[in-house]
Scaffold this motif. Structure first.
Motif: not given
Ligand SMILES: [Zn+2]
Length: 390
Positions: A292, A203, A282, A294, A285, A296
């Motif tokens: 941003k 994002t 995971k 994320e 960064r 999944r």
């Protein structure tokens, strides 16, 4: 171990039944069963159930609402109480949509049988039925209780069958998987990579690419920076691969993109590597200020490590030798339901199904001569495996 003479008689009997095996294969292939069409998978499941019931097996349908029903077959259904259990895994579904038969009909040519799902894995389902027949005819029932689990959604990742497979595997001393063999020599798969899919959602912030680009945060740029980082996670020497396979981002040619999405194909040969790779992903960064990210998803099938298969493979090779055949092993890139059972520590042997070529393609076919051989091999394994799986 069956004496070689008895083993060879069993194989000779199965070779004589080759025409019946082909007739059943034709019936199975002509009952199209794409994973996504429940009614079609269920119709094929009823065909398979009828064949087992005719052989005196106890068949239970395990209903599913959206995907096809799974089948649990216990054979022989009667007889002395047996200690221990062997689980045989297979699937009813195929990757071919309804109507594929029109352009890809079942046919025999040059010693092969062609058709959608002939190899993956209706041939394997035929092999199981004829292995049971051969043992019944030889009056040589399995020493362990045998459960055949025919599931309906293997080709899409076994979402509705995984728990069932795992529960049954934990009750079993060994798991035999009727997925296609590897190569025309019919190698068994004693090593399979773990497989997964991860998704990186990026994002940023939209802005005019000409007027105020400095006010935006470019999600596609951020995604590219992440791709470069992720590339370093590859370690082909250890069998670890992370491959960006789909990427999307942006809305118009003059807008700084506010969103981007990346899909990663994940593979690893060892459970420890699988966990480490998931941890590294995971820990990613964002690089650009204001972006941003994320992550999944992750691994959906753990690897089948060699140690889960080694003892069973040695038994299978001995059985093949008793039949006058040679048997080899190999590793496979794709995952199967055997990956789930091996990860639980249950000895698992994969690739015991049909021998052929070109799965999931217009040319999918199996070697006709190998059908009785594979049925004989499975029969001998079922007859002789003892409770420690060795
Ligand atoms: Zn398959």
């Amino acid at each position: 171990m069956l004496p070689s003479q008895q083993a060879r008689a069993l194989l000779a009997g199965l070779r004589a039944r080759r025409p019946a095996m082909l007739r059943l294969l034709e019936k199975f292939v002509r009952a199209e069963s794409p994973t996504e069409v429940k009614s079609a998978v269920d119709r094929f499941g009823r065909l398979v159930a009828a064949e087992w019931r005719r052989r005196g097996a106890r068949v239970t349908f395990l209903p599913r609402r959206r995907s096809g029903d799974h089948l649990r077959v216990i054979w022989p259904a009667t007889g002395p109480r047996r200690r221990g259990q062997i689980l045989v895994l297979g699937h009813l579904d195929t990757v071919y949509e309804l109507g594929t038969l029109r352009n890809m009909p079942f046919r025999l040519a040059r010693g092969r049988a062609f058709g959608p799902g002939a190899f993956d894995m209706k041939g394997g389902l035929v092999i199981a039925l004829f292995a049971a027949d051969a043992l019944a005819r030889a009056r040589c029932p399995p020493r362990r209780r045998v459960v055949f689990l025919w599931t309906s959604d293997e080709e899409t990742g076994s979402a509705t069958s995984r728990a069932l497979i795992e529960r049954e595997a934990l009750r079993s001393d060994a798991v035999l998987v009727l997925e296609p063999a590897s190569g025309l020599e019919g190698r068994l798969k004693t090593r399979r990579k773990g497989v997964g899919t991860a998704e990186l959602i990026v994002t940023g912030r939209a802005a005019h690419a000409g007027l105020n680009p400095q006010d935006g945060v470019n999600a596609v740029h951020e995604m590219a920076l992440q791709v470069a980082r992720i590339a370093r996670f590859n370690d082909p020497g250890r069998g670890i691969t992370v491959s960006p396979t789909l990427a999307a981002g942006g809305t118009r040619s003059n807008v700084i993109p506010a969103a981007a999405r990346l899909v990663l194909d994940l593979r690893a040969e060892r459970q420890t590597d699988m966990r480490a790779l998931e941890r590294r992903l995971k820990r990613l960064r964002p690089v650009l200020p204001g972006a941003k990210i994320e992550l999944r998803g992750g691994f959906s099938r753990p690897p089948l490590e060699h140690r889960a298969s080694a003892a069973l493979f040695a038994r299978a090779r001995e059985s093949a030798r008793a039949l006058g055949l040679s048997l080899h092993e190999t590793s496979a890139g794709g995952g199967s339901d055997g990956n789930f059972t091996a990860a639980l520590g249950v000895p698992t042997l994969d690739g015991l199904g049909a021998v052929g070529e070109a799965p999931h393609s217009a040319n999918e076919n199996i070697l006709i001569d190998a059908l009785p051989e594979r049925a004989a091999l499975l029969a001998i394994l079922l007859a002789t495996l003892s409770s420690d799986g060795s």
